[in-house]
Design a protein around this motif. Structure first.
Motif, PDB file in Angstrom:
ATOM      1  N   ASN A  56       0.827  -1.208   0.000  1.00 28.00           N
ATOM      2  CA  ASN A  56       0.000   0.000   0.000  1.00 28.00           C
ATOM      3  C   ASN A  56       0.859   1.253   0.000  1.00 28.00           C
ATOM      4  N   ASP A  57       1.988   1.219   0.689  1.00 32.47           N
ATOM      5  CA  ASP A  57       2.886   2.379   0.689  1.00 32.47           C
ATOM      6  C   ASP A  57       3.370   2.693  -0.721  1.00 32.47           C
ATOM      7  N   GLU A  58       3.730   1.665  -1.455  1.00 28.60           N
ATOM      8  CA  GLU A  58       4.170   1.871  -2.838  1.00 28.60           C
ATOM      9  C   GLU A  58       3.017   2.366  -3.701  1.00 28.60           C
ATOM     10  N   LEU A  59       1.837   1.813  -3.506  1.00 25.76           N
ATOM     11  CA  LEU A  59       0.654   2.262  -4.245  1.00 25.76           C
ATOM     12  C   LEU A  59       0.376   3.736  -3.975  1.00 25.76           C
ATOM     13  N   ILE A  60       0.446   4.143  -2.732  1.00 31.38           N
ATOM     14  CA  ILE A  60       0.199   5.540  -2.362  1.00 31.38           C
ATOM     15  C   ILE A  60       1.237   6.451  -3.022  1.00 31.38           C
ATOM     16  N   TYR A  61       2.496   6.075  -2.920  1.00 30.76           N
ATOM     17  CA  TYR A  61       3.584   6.872  -3.495  1.00 30.76           C
ATOM     18  C   TYR A  61       3.403   7.041  -5.005  1.00 30.76           C
ATOM     19  N   GLU A  62       3.147   5.948  -5.694  1.00 29.58           N
ATOM     20  CA  GLU A  62       3.020   5.990  -7.155  1.00 29.58           C
ATOM     21  C   GLU A  62       1.743   6.699  -7.594  1.00 29.58           C
ATOM     22  N   THR A  63       0.679   6.574  -6.819  1.00 32.63           N
ATOM     23  CA  THR A  63      -0.561   7.286  -7.136  1.00 32.63           C
ATOM     24  C   THR A  63      -0.346   8.791  -7.032  1.00 32.63           C
ATOM     25  N   ALA A  64       0.403   9.218  -6.023  1.00 35.70           N
ATOM     26  CA  ALA A  64       0.718  10.639  -5.893  1.00 35.70           C
ATOM     27  C   ALA A  64       1.494  11.131  -7.118  1.00 35.70           C
ATOM     28  N   ASP A  65       2.449  10.331  -7.582  1.00 33.99           N
ATOM     29  CA  ASP A  65       3.196  10.694  -8.791  1.00 33.99           C
ATOM     30  C   ASP A  65       2.266  10.797  -9.996  1.00 33.99           C
ATOM     31  N   LEU A  66       1.370   9.837 -10.153  1.00 34.25           N
ATOM     32  CA  LEU A  66       0.438   9.846 -11.273  1.00 34.25           C
ATOM     33  C   LEU A  66      -0.474  11.067 -11.207  1.00 34.25           C
ATOM     34  N   LEU A  67      -1.001  11.366 -10.038  1.00 31.63           N
ATOM     35  CA  LEU A  67      -1.868  12.537  -9.900  1.00 31.63           C
ATOM     36  C   LEU A  67      -1.133  13.824 -10.266  1.00 31.63           C
ATOM     37  N   PHE A  68       0.116  13.947  -9.833  1.00 29.11           N
ATOM     38  CA  PHE A  68       0.909  15.121 -10.201  1.00 29.11           C
ATOM     39  C   PHE A  68       1.010  15.241 -11.723  1.00 29.11           C
ATOM     40  N   HIS A  69       1.382  14.158 -12.378  1.00 25.99           N
ATOM     41  CA  HIS A  69       1.544  14.204 -13.827  1.00 25.99           C
ATOM     42  C   HIS A  69       0.215  14.421 -14.543  1.00 25.99           C
TER      43      HIS A  69
END
Length: 106
Positions: A56-69
């Motif tokens: 879940n930590d990795e999912l949260i981190y990568e989702t934040a990156d996706l939302l930024f982009h």
């Protein structure tokens, strides 16, 4: 921990578009253009999928990156968050049209 809203993230991307800072990553994306932004969306989408398979930590981190982009993409294409909210609102209460993917705007 401090939180950031989607609206604030969008505003940050918009401000960077309107007032570029030479050394910023956001400015780099805008300078490289739509193809670079789309490439990053693809990469980040894949990383969200992989993160979801891991922790879940990795999912949260990568989702934040996706939302930024995604915010950078919306600004680049001059699409507002209100445009997205309007589209989401138009779908509320509608039956799923998953089986009609070819004619999704009919």
């Amino acid at each position: 921990m401090m939180q950031q809203s989607i609206e604030a993230l969008y505003e940050q991307a918009l401000n960077r578009k309107n007032k570029p800072e030479e050394s910023s990553y956001t400015n780099y994306l805008y300078t490289k253009g739509l193809d670079k932004i789309l490439k990053k969306i693809g990469e980040e989408s894949t990383e969200v999928i992989l993160g979801a398979k891991n922790t879940n930590d990795e999912l949260i981190y990568e989702t934040a990156d996706l939302l930024f982009h995604l915010m950078v993409l919306l600004v680049e294409k001059d699409v507002s968050l209100d445009d997205i909210k309007d589209e989401l609102g138009s779908r509320e209460g509608q039956e799923s049209r998953l089986h009609e993917r070819k004619d999704w705007r009919v």
